[in-house]
Motif scaffolding. Structure first.
Motif, PDB file in Angstrom:
ATOM      1  N   GLU A   1      -3.059 -17.997  11.343  1.00  0.00           N
ATOM      2  CA  GLU A   1      -2.328 -16.721  11.382  1.00  0.00           C
ATOM      3  C   GLU A   1      -0.858 -16.927  11.011  1.00  0.00           C
ATOM      4  O   GLU A   1      -0.271 -16.110  10.298  1.00  0.00           O
ATOM      5  CB  GLU A   1      -2.443 -16.081  12.767  1.00  0.00           C
ATOM      6  N   ALA A   2      -0.285 -18.027  11.471  1.00  0.00           N
ATOM      7  CA  ALA A   2       1.109 -18.331  11.139  1.00  0.00           C
ATOM      8  C   ALA A   2       1.271 -18.559   9.640  1.00  0.00           C
ATOM      9  O   ALA A   2       2.247 -18.096   9.037  1.00  0.00           O
ATOM     10  CB  ALA A   2       1.596 -19.558  11.919  1.00  0.00           C
TER      11      ALA A   2
ATOM     12  N   ALA B   1       4.217 -21.564  14.413  1.00  0.00           N
ATOM     13  CA  ALA B   1       3.406 -20.485  14.975  1.00  0.00           C
ATOM     14  C   ALA B   1       4.140 -19.868  16.155  1.00  0.00           C
ATOM     15  O   ALA B   1       4.830 -20.549  16.913  1.00  0.00           O
ATOM     16  CB  ALA B   1       2.049 -21.027  15.414  1.00  0.00           C
ATOM     17  N   LYS B   2       3.991 -18.556  16.279  1.00  0.00           N
ATOM     18  CA  LYS B   2       4.535 -17.851  17.436  1.00  0.00           C
ATOM     19  C   LYS B   2       3.583 -18.035  18.611  1.00  0.00           C
ATOM     20  O   LYS B   2       2.446 -18.476  18.444  1.00  0.00           O
ATOM     21  CB  LYS B   2       4.692 -16.363  17.116  1.00  0.00           C
ATOM     22  N   ARG B   3       4.052 -17.692  19.779  1.00  0.00           N
ATOM     23  CA  ARG B   3       3.215 -17.785  20.980  1.00  0.00           C
ATOM     24  C   ARG B   3       1.934 -16.980  20.760  1.00  0.00           C
ATOM     25  O   ARG B   3       1.979 -15.867  20.264  1.00  0.00           O
ATOM     26  CB  ARG B   3       3.978 -17.254  22.183  1.00  0.00           C
ATOM     27  N   ASP B   4       0.805 -17.553  21.113  1.00  0.00           N
ATOM     28  CA  ASP B   4      -0.514 -16.917  20.980  1.00  0.00           C
ATOM     29  C   ASP B   4      -0.908 -16.639  19.522  1.00  0.00           C
ATOM     30  O   ASP B   4      -1.740 -15.779  19.258  1.00  0.00           O
ATOM     31  CB  ASP B   4      -0.595 -15.615  21.792  1.00  0.00           C
ATOM     32  N   GLU B   5      -0.316 -17.364  18.573  1.00  0.00           N
ATOM     33  CA  GLU B   5      -0.662 -17.208  17.158  1.00  0.00           C
ATOM     34  C   GLU B   5      -1.273 -18.523  16.692  1.00  0.00           C
ATOM     35  O   GLU B   5      -0.727 -19.590  16.942  1.00  0.00           O
ATOM     36  CB  GLU B   5       0.612 -16.901  16.360  1.00  0.00           C
ATOM     37  N   SER B   6      -2.418 -18.443  16.005  1.00  0.00           N
ATOM     38  CA  SER B   6      -3.029 -19.661  15.482  1.00  0.00           C
ATOM     39  C   SER B   6      -2.222 -20.170  14.289  1.00  0.00           C
ATOM     40  O   SER B   6      -1.419 -19.429  13.704  1.00  0.00           O
ATOM     41  CB  SER B   6      -4.482 -19.384  15.037  1.00  0.00           C
ATOM     42  N   ARG B   7      -2.445 -21.407  13.916  1.00  0.00           N
ATOM     43  CA  ARG B   7      -1.748 -21.954  12.753  1.00  0.00           C
ATOM     44  C   ARG B   7      -2.175 -21.218  11.485  1.00  0.00           C
ATOM     45  O   ARG B   7      -1.385 -21.010  10.578  1.00  0.00           O
ATOM     46  CB  ARG B   7      -1.979 -23.456  12.662  1.00  0.00           C
TER      47      ARG B   7
ATOM     48  N   ARG C   1       1.215 -15.184   7.899  1.00  0.00           N
ATOM     49  CA  ARG C   1       2.459 -14.456   8.167  1.00  0.00           C
ATOM     50  C   ARG C   1       3.630 -15.068   7.413  1.00  0.00           C
ATOM     51  O   ARG C   1       4.411 -14.361   6.765  1.00  0.00           O
ATOM     52  CB  ARG C   1       2.753 -14.441   9.678  1.00  0.00           C
ATOM     53  N   GLU C   2       3.753 -16.392   7.467  1.00  0.00           N
ATOM     54  CA  GLU C   2       4.882 -17.062   6.807  1.00  0.00           C
ATOM     55  C   GLU C   2       4.839 -16.873   5.296  1.00  0.00           C
ATOM     56  O   GLU C   2       5.878 -16.672   4.663  1.00  0.00           O
ATOM     57  CB  GLU C   2       4.907 -18.550   7.163  1.00  0.00           C
TER      58      GLU C   2
END
Length: 114
Positions: free
Chosen positions: A24-25, A16-22, A28-29
């Motif tokens: 959301e990650a 996960a990116k900074r300030d991104e929930s798992r 995105r991934e």
């Protein structure tokens, strides 16, 4: 399944990116690696991977948050990915962590747990 080297396959994912929930990650991934759009995510379990040596020394372990995902689109290699493939139980060749995650998923599903 996705392969970075064209030989060994694993589940799509990443940090996960900074300030991104798992969650959301994971969305995105999946898009970055397979060009597929997540429609529904169901959290399944967490999985702690094996210990690895870090590139600058020391050891680390990946902590995976595993989701069951329904997605739209046709899977194709995205960023960093050389190949995509369906896993049917006999191939392609999986990384040890991917094997263990799939084993745990199958075990949970066979006992009716989520």
């Amino acid at each position: 399944m996705v392969s970075l080297d064209g030989i060994n396959f694993t589940l799509p994912g990443g940090g996960a990116k900074r300030d991104e929930s798992r969650r959301e990650a994971a969305i995105r991934e999946l898009m970055e690696e397979t060009c597929m759009k997540a429609v529904n995510l169901t959290p399944l379990f967490e999985f702690l991977g094996g210990a690895h040596k870090g590139p600058r020394g020391g050891t680390f372990r990946n902590a995976h948050k595993v989701f069951l995902v329904t997605a739209k689109g046709t899977p194709e290699p995205g960023q960093e990915v050389r190949r995509v493939a369906y896993y049917d139980g006999s191939g392609p060749s999986l990384t040890p962590s991917a094997e263990k995650i799939i084993e745990k998923y199958r075990s949970l599903m066979s006992t009716g747990h989520k």
